[in-house]
Motif scaffolding. Structure first.
Motif, mmCIF file in Angstrom:
data_model
loop_
_atom_site.group_PDB
_atom_site.id
_atom_site.type_symbol
_atom_site.label_atom_id
_atom_site.label_comp_id
_atom_site.label_asym_id
_atom_site.label_seq_id
_atom_site.Cartn_x
_atom_site.Cartn_y
_atom_site.Cartn_z
ATOM 1 N N ALA A 60 -23.861 -32.462 40.051
ATOM 2 C CA ALA A 60 -24.949 -32.052 39.160
ATOM 3 C C ALA A 60 -25.173 -30.540 39.249
ATOM 4 C CB ALA A 60 -26.230 -32.797 39.518
ATOM 5 N N GLY A 61 -25.225 -29.903 38.088
ATOM 6 C CA GLY A 61 -25.491 -28.462 38.027
ATOM 7 C C GLY A 61 -24.283 -27.576 38.229
ATOM 8 N N ARG A 62 -23.121 -28.168 38.508
ATOM 9 C CA ARG A 62 -21.913 -27.371 38.753
ATOM 10 C C ARG A 62 -21.011 -27.392 37.514
ATOM 11 N NH1 ARG A 62 -20.457 -26.932 44.625
ATOM 12 N NH2 ARG A 62 -22.075 -28.016 45.837
ATOM 13 N N THR A 63 -20.439 -26.229 37.209
ATOM 14 C CA THR A 63 -19.406 -26.125 36.185
ATOM 15 C C THR A 63 -18.227 -25.350 36.778
ATOM 16 O OG1 THR A 63 -20.374 -24.107 35.257
ATOM 17 C CG2 THR A 63 -21.048 -26.213 34.272
ATOM 18 N N PHE A 64 -17.061 -25.524 36.157
ATOM 19 C CA PHE A 64 -15.847 -24.951 36.728
ATOM 20 C C PHE A 64 -14.975 -24.315 35.650
ATOM 21 C CE2 PHE A 64 -17.127 -28.665 39.229
ATOM 22 C CZ PHE A 64 -17.326 -28.067 40.471
ATOM 23 N N ASP A 65 -14.259 -23.310 36.078
ATOM 24 C CA ASP A 65 -13.248 -22.719 35.194
ATOM 25 C C ASP A 65 -12.019 -23.622 35.121
ATOM 26 O OD1 ASP A 65 -14.304 -19.863 34.550
ATOM 27 O OD2 ASP A 65 -14.654 -20.136 36.699
ATOM 28 N N ALA A 66 -11.751 -24.366 36.179
ATOM 29 C CA ALA A 66 -10.616 -25.298 36.179
ATOM 30 C C ALA A 66 -10.833 -26.348 37.254
ATOM 31 C CB ALA A 66 -9.298 -24.564 36.415
ATOM 32 N N VAL A 67 -10.229 -27.499 37.038
ATOM 33 C CA VAL A 67 -10.189 -28.581 38.021
ATOM 34 C C VAL A 67 -8.726 -28.886 38.294
ATOM 35 C CG1 VAL A 67 -10.724 -31.006 38.491
ATOM 36 C CG2 VAL A 67 -12.376 -29.573 37.248
ATOM 37 N N VAL A 68 -8.383 -29.034 39.574
ATOM 38 C CA VAL A 68 -7.047 -29.496 39.957
ATOM 39 C C VAL A 68 -7.228 -30.850 40.634
ATOM 40 C CG1 VAL A 68 -4.939 -29.043 41.247
ATOM 41 C CG2 VAL A 68 -6.241 -27.126 40.289
ATOM 42 N N ASP A 69 -6.713 -31.886 40.002
ATOM 43 C CA ASP A 69 -6.902 -33.263 40.471
ATOM 44 C C ASP A 69 -5.661 -33.699 41.233
ATOM 45 O OD1 ASP A 69 -7.492 -35.914 40.873
ATOM 46 O OD2 ASP A 69 -8.234 -36.247 38.839
ATOM 47 N N GLN A 70 -5.774 -33.757 42.556
ATOM 48 C CA GLN A 70 -4.649 -34.098 43.413
ATOM 49 C C GLN A 70 -4.509 -35.599 43.656
ATOM 50 O OE1 GLN A 70 -2.504 -31.601 43.848
ATOM 51 N NE2 GLN A 70 -2.826 -31.004 45.962
ATOM 52 N N VAL A 71 -5.522 -36.372 43.303
ATOM 53 C CA VAL A 71 -5.515 -37.794 43.672
ATOM 54 C C VAL A 71 -5.860 -38.674 42.475
ATOM 55 C CG1 VAL A 71 -5.897 -37.502 46.137
ATOM 56 C CG2 VAL A 71 -7.860 -37.498 44.600
ATOM 57 N N CYS A 72 -5.260 -38.378 41.331
ATOM 58 C CA CYS A 72 -5.458 -39.205 40.144
ATOM 59 C C CYS A 72 -4.265 -40.148 40.034
ATOM 60 C CB CYS A 72 -5.557 -38.329 38.899
ATOM 61 S SG CYS A 72 -5.987 -39.255 37.415
ATOM 62 N N TYR A 73 -4.470 -41.416 40.404
ATOM 63 C CA TYR A 73 -3.372 -42.367 40.507
ATOM 64 C C TYR A 73 -3.379 -43.461 39.445
ATOM 65 C CZ TYR A 73 -2.761 -40.335 45.157
ATOM 66 O OH TYR A 73 -2.572 -39.466 46.199
ATOM 67 N N THR A 74 -4.502 -43.627 38.737
ATOM 68 C CA THR A 74 -4.608 -44.750 37.801
ATOM 69 C C THR A 74 -5.354 -44.317 36.546
ATOM 70 O OG1 THR A 74 -6.784 -45.589 38.499
ATOM 71 C CG2 THR A 74 -4.872 -46.265 39.831
ATOM 72 N N PRO A 75 -5.244 -45.108 35.480
ATOM 73 C CA PRO A 75 -6.029 -44.791 34.287
ATOM 74 C C PRO A 75 -7.530 -44.886 34.533
ATOM 75 C CG PRO A 75 -4.954 -46.926 34.066
ATOM 76 C CD PRO A 75 -4.362 -46.263 35.267
ATOM 77 N N LEU A 76 -7.965 -45.686 35.500
ATOM 78 C CA LEU A 76 -9.390 -45.733 35.820
ATOM 79 C C LEU A 76 -9.846 -44.410 36.420
ATOM 80 C CD1 LEU A 76 -9.862 -49.311 37.332
ATOM 81 C CD2 LEU A 76 -9.999 -48.558 34.943
ATOM 82 N N HIS A 77 -9.034 -43.826 37.324
ATOM 83 C CA HIS A 77 -9.362 -42.510 37.870
ATOM 84 C C HIS A 77 -9.476 -41.480 36.746
ATOM 85 C CE1 HIS A 77 -7.378 -43.507 42.027
ATOM 86 N NE2 HIS A 77 -8.597 -44.017 41.919
ATOM 87 N N ALA A 78 -8.523 -41.526 35.801
ATOM 88 C CA ALA A 78 -8.523 -40.566 34.711
ATOM 89 C C ALA A 78 -9.741 -40.744 33.813
ATOM 90 C CB ALA A 78 -7.242 -40.703 33.898
ATOM 91 N N ASP A 79 -10.119 -41.993 33.556
ATOM 92 C CA ASP A 79 -11.285 -42.244 32.705
ATOM 93 C C ASP A 79 -12.558 -41.705 33.350
ATOM 94 O OD1 ASP A 79 -12.601 -43.649 30.391
ATOM 95 O OD2 ASP A 79 -13.543 -44.721 32.049
ATOM 96 N N VAL A 80 -12.709 -41.909 34.657
ATOM 97 C CA VAL A 80 -13.870 -41.355 35.369
ATOM 98 C C VAL A 80 -13.883 -39.838 35.249
ATOM 99 C CG1 VAL A 80 -14.835 -40.956 37.671
ATOM 100 C CG2 VAL A 80 -14.167 -43.265 36.979
ATOM 101 N N ALA A 81 -12.746 -39.205 35.510
ATOM 102 C CA ALA A 81 -12.678 -37.744 35.446
ATOM 103 C C ALA A 81 -12.970 -37.242 34.043
ATOM 104 C CB ALA A 81 -11.302 -37.273 35.899
ATOM 105 N N ARG A 82 -12.442 -37.922 33.061
ATOM 106 C CA ARG A 82 -12.663 -37.516 31.675
ATOM 107 C C ARG A 82 -14.148 -37.533 31.323
ATOM 108 N NH1 ARG A 82 -12.960 -39.736 26.697
ATOM 109 N NH2 ARG A 82 -11.841 -38.691 24.995
#
Length: 315
Positions: A60-82
């Motif tokens: 909460a309250g954080r924004t980023f110039d970029a995210v590097v996702d090292q542990v995205c293994y499933t479409p469920l992980h991707a949906d959460v991140a999205r």
């Protein structure tokens, strides 16, 4: 100060990535479940990346110039991140794998003989996503698809979730087999070969092993840094050092680096598994797209002796 979020990254080449980002003047926030502390100087957010509500609260309250996702293994992980990072980041880099091309699980993806695979061989935006697979249970998916198949399919479908309806610029870094010496030999595969070659023990290989691609752990970290901090491209990018090797070529290089005798081999029989990196079909990836965009890949032959020396130094 540019803000970078790294999901995972507490071990293997992730720690080197964080140091590169910090040395380049970026402020790094590491997200993990609290199992390992991040490198000094990085913020630490403890959250389960598979829990959308918990992850959103933690960020909460954080924004980023970029995210590097090292542990995205499933479409469920991707949906959460999205869902969580939509509107919260200007760029999203997922660490994927060359195994998305694995013809062992997708026979139709087999490239022409001896042709390194290009990114368009697997178009993530059109890859089918199966939400009915039991993605919350890795063991259950492995029973259905096999261990290697579940990993490859999980990565393909994760890429598909991001690419099909993008909510931020997205890059899938399809990494070659990562090798490194010493503590960087996270999978133990390099040690497997070094130990057998030095001891004169036979390496189990296919009759005519085909070449595959490798990348040094420092080089893949540098590549992830490059993709996260430059708006050079979106979509899939293959990441591999120049110079594919067969398993026998790898063993010969290790023998030369350790002054060991010529490697011994035994051809696989029946349903016996071959050694890691022995492939019975072409399994190299083409790094031409990333190289044309300006990333200076090195040669496997240039860094492999150093990786072996690093491993032996810590023995």
């Amino acid at each position: 100060m540019p803000q970078i979020c790294v999901i995972g990254g507490s071990r293997y080449f992730g720690r080197h990535l964080i140091r590169l980002l910090q040395d380049d003047g970026h402020h790094v926030t590491v997200v993990n479940r609290g199992s390992a502390a991040p490198p000094a100087g990085a913020d630490h957010v403890v959250a389960d990346r598979a829990d959308a509500a918990a992850l959103a609260r933690a960020l909460a309250g954080r924004t980023f110039d970029a995210v590097v996702d090292q542990v995205c293994y499933t479409p469920l992980h991707a949906d959460v991140a999205r869902r969580v990072f939509a509107g919260r980041t200007a760029r999203y880099v997922m660490t994927s794998t060359m195994e998305v091309y694995d013809p062992a699980t997708s026979p139709s993806l087999l490239p022409p003989a001896a042709t390194p695979v290009r990114e368009e061989t697997v178009e993530a935006a059109s890859w089918p996503v199966d939400p009915d697979l039991p993605w919350r249970s890795p063991e259950a998916v492995s029973r259905l698809l096999g261990e290697a198949g579940s990993y490859a399919e999980g990565k393909r479908q994760a890429e598909a979730v991001f690419a099909r309806d993008p909510v931020f610029p997205f890059v899938a870094v399809r990494s070659a087999h990562v090798l490194g010496g010493g503590a960087a030999d996270f999978t133990g595969r390099l040690r497997h070969y070094v130990d057998r070659v030095r001891a004169g023990l036979p390496v189990v290989v296919h009759r005519d092993p085909a070449p595959t691609s490798f990348v040094h752990h420092e080089e893949i970290a540098a590549f992830l840094h490059w993709t996260a901090t430059r708006s050079v491209a979106t979509g899939a990018l293959n990441a591999a050092s120049h110079g594919a090797l067969t398993v026998t070529g790898l063993c010969t290089a290790i023998a030369a680096a350790t002054d060991a005798p010529a490697p011994a081999y035994r051809v696989v029989t029946g349903g016996e598994p071959a050694s890691p990196f022995s492939f019975d079909r072409p399994y190299a990836i083409d790094n031409g797209r990333a190289a044309a965009l300006g990333f200076p890949f090195t040669e496997v032959a240039g860094w492999l002796p150093r990786a072996v020396a690093d491993l032996l130094q810590e023995s």
